[in-house]
Enzyme design. Sequence first.
Site, mmCIF file in Angstrom:
data_model
loop_
_atom_site.group_PDB
_atom_site.id
_atom_site.type_symbol
_atom_site.label_atom_id
_atom_site.label_comp_id
_atom_site.label_asym_id
_atom_site.label_seq_id
_atom_site.Cartn_x
_atom_site.Cartn_y
_atom_site.Cartn_z
ATOM 1 N N ARG A 136 18.534 -34.744 -1.216
ATOM 2 C CA ARG A 136 19.206 -35.661 -0.268
ATOM 3 C C ARG A 136 19.459 -35.013 1.091
ATOM 4 O O ARG A 136 19.916 -33.890 1.187
ATOM 5 C CB ARG A 136 20.546 -36.116 -0.855
ATOM 6 N N ARG B 259 37.839 -43.289 -8.100
ATOM 7 C CA ARG B 259 37.168 -42.319 -8.967
ATOM 8 C C ARG B 259 38.081 -41.872 -10.103
ATOM 9 O O ARG B 259 37.662 -41.076 -10.929
ATOM 10 C CB ARG B 259 36.778 -41.085 -8.153
ATOM 11 N N ARG C 48 24.432 -31.690 3.206
ATOM 12 C CA ARG C 48 25.882 -31.560 3.106
ATOM 13 C C ARG C 48 26.258 -30.204 2.509
ATOM 14 O O ARG C 48 25.516 -29.648 1.720
ATOM 15 C CB ARG C 48 26.438 -32.686 2.225
ATOM 16 N N LYS D 46 24.665 -45.247 -4.721
ATOM 17 C CA LYS D 46 25.743 -46.114 -4.228
ATOM 18 C C LYS D 46 25.728 -46.242 -2.706
ATOM 19 O O LYS D 46 25.808 -47.343 -2.168
ATOM 20 C CB LYS D 46 27.115 -45.569 -4.664
ATOM 21 N N ARG E 37 30.037 -32.017 -10.048
ATOM 22 C CA ARG E 37 30.327 -33.429 -9.741
ATOM 23 C C ARG E 37 29.963 -34.335 -10.906
ATOM 24 O O ARG E 37 30.663 -35.307 -11.180
ATOM 25 C CB ARG E 37 29.620 -33.841 -8.451
HETATM 26 P P1 ADP Z 1 25.394 -41.828 -4.146
HETATM 27 O O1 ADP Z 1 26.048 -42.464 -2.955
HETATM 28 O O2 ADP Z 1 25.567 -42.656 -5.405
HETATM 29 O O3 ADP Z 1 25.790 -40.400 -4.346
HETATM 30 P P2 ADP Z 1 22.958 -41.926 -2.515
HETATM 31 O O4 ADP Z 1 22.888 -43.329 -2.045
HETATM 32 O O5 ADP Z 1 23.429 -40.893 -1.548
HETATM 33 O O6 ADP Z 1 23.822 -41.825 -3.897
HETATM 34 O O7 ADP Z 1 21.516 -41.537 -3.071
HETATM 35 C C1 ADP Z 1 21.229 -40.212 -3.564
HETATM 36 C C2 ADP Z 1 19.810 -39.816 -3.167
HETATM 37 O O8 ADP Z 1 18.864 -40.613 -3.889
HETATM 38 C C3 ADP Z 1 19.485 -40.042 -1.692
HETATM 39 O O9 ADP Z 1 18.665 -38.968 -1.283
HETATM 40 C C4 ADP Z 1 18.718 -41.369 -1.656
HETATM 41 O O10 ADP Z 1 17.774 -41.402 -0.594
HETATM 42 C C5 ADP Z 1 18.019 -41.362 -3.015
HETATM 43 N N1 ADP Z 1 17.910 -42.701 -3.644
HETATM 44 C C6 ADP Z 1 18.827 -43.708 -3.621
HETATM 45 N N2 ADP Z 1 18.391 -44.773 -4.349
HETATM 46 C C7 ADP Z 1 17.182 -44.425 -4.862
HETATM 47 C C8 ADP Z 1 16.207 -45.081 -5.700
HETATM 48 N N3 ADP Z 1 16.410 -46.331 -6.170
HETATM 49 N N4 ADP Z 1 15.083 -44.412 -6.013
HETATM 50 C C9 ADP Z 1 14.879 -43.142 -5.550
HETATM 51 N N5 ADP Z 1 15.729 -42.474 -4.764
HETATM 52 C C10 ADP Z 1 16.886 -43.089 -4.411
HETATM 53 P P1 AMP Z 2 30.689 -38.581 -2.040
HETATM 54 O O1 AMP Z 2 30.261 -38.664 -0.612
HETATM 55 O O2 AMP Z 2 31.160 -39.886 -2.602
HETATM 56 O O3 AMP Z 2 29.672 -37.890 -2.915
HETATM 57 O O4 AMP Z 2 31.981 -37.651 -2.035
HETATM 58 C C1 AMP Z 2 31.932 -36.296 -1.627
HETATM 59 C C2 AMP Z 2 33.173 -35.548 -2.113
HETATM 60 O O5 AMP Z 2 34.357 -36.095 -1.489
HETATM 61 C C3 AMP Z 2 33.456 -35.648 -3.619
HETATM 62 O O6 AMP Z 2 32.712 -34.701 -4.375
HETATM 63 C C4 AMP Z 2 34.961 -35.359 -3.647
HETATM 64 O O7 AMP Z 2 35.249 -33.992 -3.478
HETATM 65 C C5 AMP Z 2 35.453 -36.091 -2.399
HETATM 66 N N1 AMP Z 2 35.798 -37.513 -2.725
HETATM 67 C C6 AMP Z 2 35.164 -38.627 -2.293
HETATM 68 N N2 AMP Z 2 35.741 -39.734 -2.784
HETATM 69 C C7 AMP Z 2 36.789 -39.306 -3.554
HETATM 70 C C8 AMP Z 2 37.768 -39.960 -4.356
HETATM 71 N N3 AMP Z 2 37.791 -41.293 -4.474
HETATM 72 N N4 AMP Z 2 38.687 -39.198 -4.999
HETATM 73 C C9 AMP Z 2 38.669 -37.849 -4.890
HETATM 74 N N5 AMP Z 2 37.774 -37.172 -4.177
HETATM 75 C C10 AMP Z 2 36.822 -37.883 -3.509
#
Ligand code: ADP
Ligand code: AMP
Length: 221
Positions: free
Chosen positions: A129, A90, A162, A15, A173
């Site tokens: 990541r 969420r 992170r 995302k 998660r």
């Molecule tokens: P989310 O926001 O849904 O948690 P991220 O955008 O942070 O996901 O992506 C999670 C990990 O996967 C990151 O390390 C990113 O670089 C990698 N990633 C994202 N899209 C792809 C893809 N299409 N193929 C392979 N790796 C990806």
């Molecule tokens: P993310 O960066 O989206 O993976 O979010 C990291 C963490 O922030 C999550 O695991 C939750 O603990 C908190 N968080 C982010 N967005 C929300 C949401 N919409 N509602 C509740 N907790 C959230």
Amino acid sequence: MGCRVVLLGLPGAGKGTQAERLAKALGVPHVASGDLFREHLNKNTELGQRARAYIDRGDLVPDEITIGMVAERLARPDCADGFVLDGFPRTVAQAEALERVLDRMGTRLNIVPLIQVSEEVALARLSGRWTCRKCGAVYHTLFNPPKQPGVCDVCGGELYQRSDETPEAHRRRLEVYREQTAPLVDYYRRAGLLVEINGEQSIEDVQADLWAAVRAACGVG
Ligand code: ADP
Ligand code: AMP
């Protein structure tokens, strides 16, 4: 008119990666609730202190903290012509709150793309990541490595993992998504907003499919 997008998908679905690119293409802000929380953690604000334990465990921060924080961000002038929301809503309560916020602004969502990946793919993506401390850009050691290890391609900032990138928090998660976020798929399907995107493709191919869906829904490009 503008374009208002909510991205749905498992943690690790991609995302944030896609929201960044889509927001740039649309010329609207990328609003990520996780990034807003991480700013509060960095600045050690009172909200950050209340949220930290939940985030580090991989639990959701309670709605009464989260909804106000995001509503305040969406009320800022740069969101008047649209936004790409990532990580919010969420829970069903958050989705209902978002609807009320948009009602007050006299507007509504255009589209809710669901980036679909299996839990196995999500876990593999989460475990490699790395995130830029300065601009929040995300990388993956195998799938999307930076040109120079440890350094952000975009801004030269330092890459870090992170505090919630632990195997336990990852598992938690995914569980939390299943229990509390998955119901939003039906919620938005019933509203006629859901579009499924195959997330198990290259970043560029996901981006192309997403862009085609958003263009059709928002009448842009
Ligand atoms: P989310 O926001 O849904 O948690 P991220 O955008 O942070 O996901 O992506 C999670 C990990 O996967 C990151 O390390 C990113 O670089 C990698 N990633 C994202 N899209 C792809 C893809 N299409 N193929 C392979 N790796 C990806
Ligand atoms: P993310 O960066 O989206 O993976 O979010 C990291 C963490 O922030 C999550 O695991 C939750 O603990 C908190 N968080 C982010 N967005 C929300 C949401 N919409 N509602 C509740 N907790 C959230």
